[in-house]
Scaffold this motif. Structure first.
Motif, PDB file in Angstrom:
ATOM      1  N   VAL A 306       0.865  -1.179   0.000  1.00  0.00           N
ATOM      2  CA  VAL A 306       0.000   0.000   0.000  1.00  0.00           C
ATOM      3  C   VAL A 306       0.900   1.227   0.000  1.00  0.00           C
ATOM      4  O   VAL A 306       1.769   1.368   0.868  1.00  0.00           O
ATOM      5  N   ILE A 307       0.697   2.120  -0.973  1.00  0.00           N
ATOM      6  CA  ILE A 307       1.537   3.311  -1.104  1.00  0.00           C
ATOM      7  C   ILE A 307       0.664   4.552  -0.907  1.00  0.00           C
ATOM      8  O   ILE A 307      -0.328   4.744  -1.613  1.00  0.00           O
ATOM      9  N   GLY A 308       1.026   5.394   0.067  1.00  0.00           N
ATOM     10  CA  GLY A 308       0.283   6.624   0.311  1.00  0.00           C
ATOM     11  C   GLY A 308       0.568   7.689  -0.734  1.00  0.00           C
ATOM     12  O   GLY A 308       1.406   7.518  -1.627  1.00  0.00           O
ATOM     13  N   GLU A 309      -0.130   8.824  -0.623  1.00  0.00           N
ATOM     14  CA  GLU A 309       0.055   9.909  -1.586  1.00  0.00           C
ATOM     15  C   GLU A 309       1.401  10.605  -1.391  1.00  0.00           C
ATOM     16  O   GLU A 309       1.972  10.606  -0.307  1.00  0.00           O
ATOM     17  N   GLY A 310       1.862  11.220  -2.462  1.00  0.00           N
ATOM     18  CA  GLY A 310       3.012  12.106  -2.387  1.00  0.00           C
ATOM     19  C   GLY A 310       4.346  11.427  -2.170  1.00  0.00           C
ATOM     20  O   GLY A 310       5.296  12.068  -1.699  1.00  0.00           O
ATOM     21  N   CYS A 311       4.449  10.140  -2.482  1.00  0.00           N
ATOM     22  CA  CYS A 311       5.715   9.422  -2.265  1.00  0.00           C
ATOM     23  C   CYS A 311       6.613   9.484  -3.493  1.00  0.00           C
ATOM     24  O   CYS A 311       6.135   9.580  -4.627  1.00  0.00           O
ATOM     25  N   VAL A 313       9.510   7.050  -4.903  1.00  0.00           N
ATOM     26  CA  VAL A 313      10.071   5.727  -4.643  1.00  0.00           C
ATOM     27  C   VAL A 313      10.949   5.270  -5.805  1.00  0.00           C
ATOM     28  O   VAL A 313      10.501   5.218  -6.952  1.00  0.00           O
ATOM     29  N   HIS A 314      12.215   4.946  -5.490  1.00  0.00           N
ATOM     30  CA  HIS A 314      13.150   4.380  -6.469  1.00  0.00           C
ATOM     31  C   HIS A 314      13.651   3.008  -6.020  1.00  0.00           C
ATOM     32  O   HIS A 314      14.634   2.505  -6.549  1.00  0.00           O
ATOM     33  N   ALA A 315      12.980   2.414  -5.047  1.00  0.00           N
ATOM     34  CA  ALA A 315      13.437   1.150  -4.465  1.00  0.00           C
ATOM     35  C   ALA A 315      13.482   0.040  -5.506  1.00  0.00           C
ATOM     36  O   ALA A 315      12.778   0.081  -6.523  1.00  0.00           O
ATOM     37  N   ALA A 316      14.308  -0.973  -5.213  1.00  0.00           N
ATOM     38  CA  ALA A 316      14.346  -2.145  -6.087  1.00  0.00           C
ATOM     39  C   ALA A 316      13.110  -3.002  -5.862  1.00  0.00           C
ATOM     40  O   ALA A 316      12.500  -3.513  -6.809  1.00  0.00           O
ATOM     41  N   LYS A 317      12.702  -3.144  -4.580  1.00  0.00           N
ATOM     42  CA  LYS A 317      11.593  -4.041  -4.256  1.00  0.00           C
ATOM     43  C   LYS A 317      10.877  -3.585  -2.992  1.00  0.00           C
ATOM     44  O   LYS A 317      11.507  -3.213  -2.013  1.00  0.00           O
ATOM     45  N   ILE A 318       9.549  -3.621  -3.035  1.00  0.00           N
ATOM     46  CA  ILE A 318       8.722  -3.390  -1.852  1.00  0.00           C
ATOM     47  C   ILE A 318       7.716  -4.521  -1.785  1.00  0.00           C
ATOM     48  O   ILE A 318       6.936  -4.732  -2.717  1.00  0.00           O
ATOM     49  N   ASP A 319       7.741  -5.277  -0.678  1.00  0.00           N
ATOM     50  CA  ASP A 319       6.889  -6.465  -0.558  1.00  0.00           C
ATOM     51  C   ASP A 319       6.142  -6.438   0.777  1.00  0.00           C
ATOM     52  O   ASP A 319       6.741  -6.234   1.834  1.00  0.00           O
ATOM     53  N   LYS A 320       4.832  -6.629   0.718  1.00  0.00           N
ATOM     54  CA  LYS A 320       3.952  -6.672   1.900  1.00  0.00           C
ATOM     55  C   LYS A 320       4.280  -5.557   2.887  1.00  0.00           C
ATOM     56  O   LYS A 320       4.598  -5.791   4.053  1.00  0.00           O
ATOM     57  N   SER A 321       4.206  -4.344   2.420  1.00  0.00           N
ATOM     58  CA  SER A 321       4.556  -3.190   3.245  1.00  0.00           C
ATOM     59  C   SER A 321       3.548  -2.064   3.040  1.00  0.00           C
ATOM     60  O   SER A 321       2.883  -1.982   2.003  1.00  0.00           O
ATOM     61  N   VAL A 322       3.437  -1.212   4.039  1.00  0.00           N
ATOM     62  CA  VAL A 322       2.601  -0.014   3.967  1.00  0.00           C
ATOM     63  C   VAL A 322       3.534   1.188   3.990  1.00  0.00           C
ATOM     64  O   VAL A 322       4.281   1.380   4.950  1.00  0.00           O
ATOM     65  N   ILE A 323       3.490   1.979   2.924  1.00  0.00           N
ATOM     66  CA  ILE A 323       4.365   3.140   2.786  1.00  0.00           C
ATOM     67  C   ILE A 323       3.511   4.397   2.936  1.00  0.00           C
ATOM     68  O   ILE A 323       2.616   4.661   2.129  1.00  0.00           O
ATOM     69  N   ASN A 337       7.811  -6.466   4.668  1.00  0.00           N
ATOM     70  CA  ASN A 337       7.081  -6.544   5.954  1.00  0.00           C
ATOM     71  C   ASN A 337       7.353  -5.325   6.835  1.00  0.00           C
ATOM     72  O   ASN A 337       7.746  -5.451   7.996  1.00  0.00           O
ATOM     73  N   THR A 338       7.111  -4.169   6.288  1.00  0.00           N
ATOM     74  CA  THR A 338       7.468  -2.928   6.984  1.00  0.00           C
ATOM     75  C   THR A 338       6.333  -1.920   6.908  1.00  0.00           C
ATOM     76  O   THR A 338       5.642  -1.818   5.889  1.00  0.00           O
ATOM     77  N   TYR A 339       6.125  -1.197   8.002  1.00  0.00           N
ATOM     78  CA  TYR A 339       5.217  -0.060   8.002  1.00  0.00           C
ATOM     79  C   TYR A 339       6.044   1.206   8.142  1.00  0.00           C
ATOM     80  O   TYR A 339       6.627   1.474   9.193  1.00  0.00           O
ATOM     81  N   MET A 340       6.101   1.987   7.064  1.00  0.00           N
ATOM     82  CA  MET A 340       6.813   3.259   7.034  1.00  0.00           C
ATOM     83  C   MET A 340       5.768   4.368   7.114  1.00  0.00           C
ATOM     84  O   MET A 340       4.968   4.544   6.202  1.00  0.00           O
ATOM     85  N   MET A 341       5.757   5.117   8.220  1.00  0.00           N
ATOM     86  CA  MET A 341       4.686   6.086   8.451  1.00  0.00           C
ATOM     87  C   MET A 341       4.747   7.295   7.523  1.00  0.00           C
ATOM     88  O   MET A 341       3.739   7.946   7.280  1.00  0.00           O
TER      89      MET A 341
END
Length: 421
Positions: A306-311, A313-323, A337-341
């Motif tokens: 799940v990606i919030g507004e205004g991000c 992102v240049h990451a290689a991989k995002i898996d099962k995470s809330v950004i 497996n990360t929650y980034m507020m």
């Protein structure tokens, strides 16, 4: 509609020590959830969706950010009687102590409530995740001629020892109540539940900490200064004296009591069909309206995230995470497996040039982040490796703490380049 005769009272909870360090500088209802909301948005949104538009939020710890969020979010028509007000613990001629419990918080705030015309008080918790139409509960309360109604949810034997468990008769009237029963006592506390709940082994009715009180009875009960808590004192003492009814709820509900449950509730939003449905137009969750740009994602493999507004992102991989909103993640980084507020604001070029640190807000390049909660406004340098899990022991320092294998990066922390956890 009975909702127009109902006053919503949302309990902000105590110090929130079990959610520390997320509650180090904010009250529990103000903790960010799902990348863009605050916990308090859940009960407030449930009230609004149920046409209950007069609400008080009771709190006493670190209430500044909660005040700010509510002031900036819940604006009603000038011609409406709707409001959401924060009541922080205060010294008065009647009381010079802080809230001593849930009932004491209501008692000390009664003079504010009684300025309004209402017949029913709906008392809610500020740290639960669920979607409920309170009208159904209020309708049953009135139909059954109840003085008190308790929302209950079927739970299994493992969870039953952590809740107040009650029994009710064929008319839903509560006949007995026990707080956090010992496992040996459970065979005597089974209740009649639906076939679906039986098939899941959920045979015990747990109090959800959601109550409806008739106005006159609430006034009467609050006159006793020796009762401080609804679950431990008010409800058990009212049994046999007043008609108490159970309202059985079988939807999704979780109590955000500790870091582990908070973490699981957020990551659960990444499921293909999440138990907590943010996409239901009839049960929508409201929060502060931010004028943010769309998120920009480059060269990233995304899976169940799940990606919030205004991000950015240049990451290689995002898996099962809330950004969360305004997050920045550098190239070649992996987030699992990360929650980034997220962040409260963007850094301008001038701010970047004038920073005392060379580490930008967000996650740097070539990082590996797993099983982590990253609080707001954190700076994680390049080549940082954070690998949370059961192999880590609980510990704490100025930058982070570890609880049950989950690494929590504290709000505003600066993690140096190449740091390893």
């Amino acid at each position: 509609m009975f909702s127009k005769k109902t006053l919503g009272i949302i309990l902000g909870g105590g110090q929130g020590s079990r959610l520390y360090p997320l509650t180090q500088s904010r009250s529990k209802p103000a903790v960010p959830i799902a990348g863009k909301y605050r916990l308090v948005d859940i009960p407030i949104s449930n009230c609004i969706n149920s046409e209950i538009k007069r609400m008080y939020v009771l709190t006493q710890f670190n209430s500044a950010s909660l005040n700010r969020h509510i002031k900036n979010t819940y604006h009603f028509s000038f011609f409406s009687q709707a409001f959401v007000d924060v009541l922080a613990a205060e010294q008065t001629p009647m009381s010079d102590t802080w809230f001593q419990g849930t009932a004491d918080a209501v008692r000390q705030s009664m003079h504010h409530f009684l300025r309004h015309d209402f017949e029913y008080a709906l008392i809610l918790s500020g740290d639960q995740l669920y979607q409920m139409d309170y009208n159904l509960m209020i309708d049953q309360h009135v139909k059954d001629g109840a003085k008190i109604s308790i929302a209950t949810i079927p739970v299994n034997s493992k969870d039953a020892t952590s809740f107040g468990i009650l029994k009710s008769d064929d008319n839903n009237e509560v006949t007995s109540f026990i707080e956090k029963p010992d496992e040996k006592l459970l065979p005597d506390w089974t209740s009649e539940v639906s076939d679906e709940m039986k098939s899941e082994g959920r045979n015990y009715l747990a109090s959800m900490g959601i109550y409806i009180f008739n106005r006159d009875l609430l006034i009467e009960l609050m006159k006793n200064p020796d009762t401080n808590d609804f679950g431990k004192e008010i409800i058990p003492q009212a049994l046999g004296e007043h008609k108490i009814v159970s309202y059985q709820y079988e939807g999704y509900w979780t109590d955000i009591g500790n870091i582990d449950s908070f973490f699981e509730a957020n990551l659960g939003l990444t499921d293909d069909i999440p138990a907590f449905d943010l996409y239901n137009k009839d049960r929508r969750i409201y929060t502060r309206a931010r004028m943010l740009p769309t998120s920009k994602i480059s060269g990233t493999t995304l899976n169940r995230s799940v990606i919030g507004e205004g991000c950015i992102v240049h990451a290689a991989k995002i898996d099962k995470s809330v950004i969360g909103i305004r997050s920045r993640i550098g190239s070649e980084s992996t987030v699992i497996n990360t929650y980034m507020m997220g962040n409260d604001s963007y850094e301008t070029l001038d701010e970047i040039n004038n920073n005392k640190t060379s580490i930008l807000m967000g996650i740097g390049e070539r990082c590996f982040i797993k099983n982590t909660i990253i609080d707001k406004n954190c700076r994680i340098g390049d080549d940082v490796r954070i690998n949370g899990g059961d192999h880590l022991k609980d510990e704490e320092n100025d930058l982070y703490c570890i609880r049950d294998g989950i690494v929590v990066i504290k709000k505003g922390a600066i993690i140096p380049k190449g740091y390893v956890i």
